[in-house]
Motif scaffolding. Sequence first.
Motif: not given
Length: 320
Positions: A54-76
């Motif tokens: 999707h970054l390729d699709l939207y012509d975006m680069k990793p450096e344009q992002f602060v980061g990724i956050g994720m929610g997951t089941p389980g013990t984190v």
Amino acid sequence: MNKKLIGVDLGGTTIKFAILTLDGEIQQKWSVETNILDDGKHIVPDIVESINHHLDLYDMKPEQFVGIGMGTPGTVDIENGTVEAAFNLNWKEKQNLKEEIEKGTGMKFAVDNDANVAALGERWKGAGENDDEVTFVTLGTGVGGGVITNGEMVHGAGAGGEIGHINVQPNGYLCTCGNHGCLETYASATGVVRVARDMAEEFAGKSDLKKMLDDGQDISSKIVFDLAKDGDVLAERVVDRVCYYLGFACANIGSLINPSYIVIGGGVSAAGKFLLDQVDSYFKEFAFPSVKKSTTLKLAELGNEAGVIGAASLALKFNK
């Protein structure tokens, strides 16, 4: 350059993704099916591939992002970015999510439990009004939640915020956790049906709900609430009992941490004001006097978007 956030909500059937602004506004969202085959070994590669695609699709680069956050089941383990005991994902071993996703995407990564992440979403952009003192209770197949105080998520020694396992009925229904009488066994979608079945056996009056149960029909929590709204006597009594336990638990939460808002979400909360008013009535009956005045019960506002929004908020710490 206005940097962006990526939020990922990992569920047992679907993985939801969103690209958001730093203010929490969703700009793009998409989802893929969760492939739990082969001990769930495809899940993390699928997440990496979908983000990069999707970054390729939207012509975006990793450096344009602060980061990724994720929610997951389980013990984190939030410090190390690992998760274990996520049984509905078929993960039998500890997963090194942070290491693998950072390597695969070139972006910083943060993770927390899915119920905590939904709480962060409702706190930031939903019914919690970005207050520093918010408790979120989610009524789904089970009962989950998250506690935010002083603006920070409460993790305790590892199992903080297990709202579904507040004991509301000593020696009550057996819970999947092994204890008896947990809130989850009464106020979850499955709990409501369980209460209805038990109460129907003792009920002798006229009731469509009783007839359905006696005939062996499948019922849901939605059916119970809909019948109660229509004045079915048995359904009204079932809802009253469920709301009693929920109000009782919320009063105990209020007395312990006195949040500004207790936000109620999840599938059962679709019953809306009909549910909230009855829970609030029992909350006020049991709560400490000053808590009645300072803690407000509200319905969640974000629905299915709470997860990705809350997940994205985890990445904000990389912006500091």
